[in-house]
Each structure stands twice: as C-alpha cells, then as structure tokens.
Design an enzyme around this catalytic site. Structure first.
Site, short mmCIF file in Angstrom:
data_model
loop_
_atom_site.label_atom_id
_atom_site.label_comp_id
_atom_site.label_asym_id
_atom_site.label_seq_id
_atom_site.Cartn_x
_atom_site.Cartn_y
_atom_site.Cartn_z
N SER A 56 0.80 -1.08 -0.04
CA SER A 56 -0.02 -0.11 0.08
C SER A 56 0.87 1.18 -0.14
O SER A 56 2.03 1.17 0.57
CB SER A 56 -0.86 0.01 1.36
OG SER A 56 -1.72 1.30 1.50
N TYR A 64 -0.93 0.22 10.81
CA TYR A 64 -1.04 -0.33 9.19
C TYR A 64 -0.15 0.19 8.34
O TYR A 64 0.48 -0.75 7.76
CB TYR A 64 -2.52 0.26 8.90
CG TYR A 64 -2.76 -0.36 7.23
CD1 TYR A 64 -3.04 -1.62 7.09
CD2 TYR A 64 -2.57 0.72 6.19
CE1 TYR A 64 -3.43 -1.88 5.86
CE2 TYR A 64 -2.96 0.18 4.80
CZ TYR A 64 -3.19 -1.04 4.89
OH TYR A 64 -3.69 -1.41 3.53
#
Length: 249
Positions: free
Chosen positions: A143, A156
């Site tokens: 990501s 995250y």
C-alpha cells in the site's frame, strides 16, 4: 494462441473478494490454474471458482487464515496438491484498522502484523520450496500507506513498510534460486476495506489528490500483478510499484 501463463499455477491469499478476486480472475484469464485462500468468505470464494471454471479455467478455493502460520503453510500444500505444481504466489491477504496513537492496543497491533507481515512470511516460506527448478514469482500486495504519513494509520503503515522491506530482502535472497520478488502498492481502491474506513467526504478528498481523477478499481491492480508474473517482468525484482493514479503518499 498460447496464453502467457499457460501451464502455470498461481496461489492467491485472500483471493475471494476485492483486489484478490480481481487478481485471481486475471491470472486465470492469462492461462494459469488458480488456487485462492479465504478465511470467512466461503460463498464469494465458491462463486469466483465457478466463474473461472465457466470461462474455461482451472481454480480451487481453500479455507485458510493467512495470519496463522500452520494454516498459511497448509494452503500452499493444498494448492500444490490440487494443481500439481506451484509457480506464482500472490500475498494479497491484508487488513487495516485506523486509530490514533492513544487508541492503539496490543490486539490492534497483533491483528495487523499477524496478517499483513507474518502471513506473507510463512506463506512464502512454504511456497518457495514448491517452485520448479527454473524459479517462480512472488508478488506482495502492499500500500502507499507504507511510505505515507496519514494520521491514525501508524500500525497499518508500519505493516506495509515491513512488507516492502521483505520484498527487497527476499529479492536478494531468492534471486539465485530464479525467484523474482516484487510488490504492488495501491492507493485508494474500491474494496470492502476502503468502504469500511472511508466515507464519501474522504473519498472526495482522495480523488482531489489523484491526478487521474478517480478511486482505483481492483482490476487496476490485477493488471500490474499480471505483468509481474509474466516473462515480460523477468528482469524486474526487488521493486514495489506504486499504483495510485499519480497520488503521492
């Protein structure tokens, strides 16, 4: 005309929905037999397998929680047994929960690191010995958060930064074995995870920061994975390709 992945087998973790499902369908369209893992989405997994088979491809679905090392390894063995070989691994299974530092708990940390980092480690560890002598492909779905600084995304983002580091290190370790290791780092993509953490205002903000003027779609990511699994990417390894329509972290 021979398809470019004809005779190959790909294993895709978290392949029942969203980006994972798009990747599985694309690799099947390229000619690969596809094994997908799922933890809760049995109906979606069965429907995906049915679609691939209806289109003339080969596919199988296997219940496995990638965050549990024994299940991650069992999925690899099940994929190999179902299709007789393994050439490609796509570490797609992932999860995110955004909270500020003061709200971070041990459970919050463990849940994300177990799936987003430990999952790829133990799945890849099991997959590489099953690759043929000529080598194979490992693709890690990361990501842009791994290089970003969005408030609330600390844990995250840390998991995805760790995955990017694993991509680089594994490329060095596995290159002599003929295995390439690359990553894809999507920006915002229309998935269940995106919809769970983003309201319409957030989506509009993301679009305003994206030169191509839209939220990404799962197929946008699947197309890049398709390239990285093919012989066209034979000289590419240790790279994480940002796929975010021009958005910068």
């Amino acid at each position: 005309m021979t398809k470019r992945l004809e005779g190959k087998t790909a294993a895709v973790t978290g392949g029942a929905r969203g980006i994972g499902a798009a990747i599985a369908e694309r690799l099947a369209a390229d000619g690969a037999a596809v094994a997908i893992s799922y933890s809760r989405s049995a109906k979606e997994a069965e429907a995906l397998v049915a679609r691939i088979r209806k289109a003339g491809g080969a596919a199988s679905a296997h219940k496995a929680d990638a965050s549990v090392p024994e299940q991650a390894k069992a999925f690899v063995e099940a994929a190999f047994k179902a299709h007789g070989r393994l050439d490609i691994l796509v570490n797609n299974a992932g999860w995110g929960e955004f909270v500020p530092l003061e709200g971070v708990s041990e459970k919050h940390v463990r849940a994300q690191f177990d799936l987003n980092v430990n999952g790829p480690i133990f799945t890849t560890q099991a997959a590489v010995p099953r690759f043929p002598e000529e080598g194979g492909r490992v693709i890690n779905v990361s990501s842009i958060a791994g290089a970003g600084s969005m408030a609330g995304a600390g844990v995250y983002s840390a998991t995805k930064a760790a995955l990017d580091a694993l991509t680089r290190v594994w490329a060095s370790e596995l290159g002599p074995r003929g295995v390439t290791v690359n990553g894809v780092a999507p920006g915002p993509v229309e998935t269940d995870l995106m919809n769970a953490v983003a309201d319409d205002a957030f989506k509009k903000q993301m679009i305003s920061r994206t030169p191509l003027g839209r939220i990404g779609q799962p197929d946008d990511i699947a197309d890049i994975v398709s390239f990285l699994t093919s012989s066209d990417a034979r000289w590419v390894t240790g790279q994480t390709i940002t796929s975010a329509g021009g958005m910068t972290p």
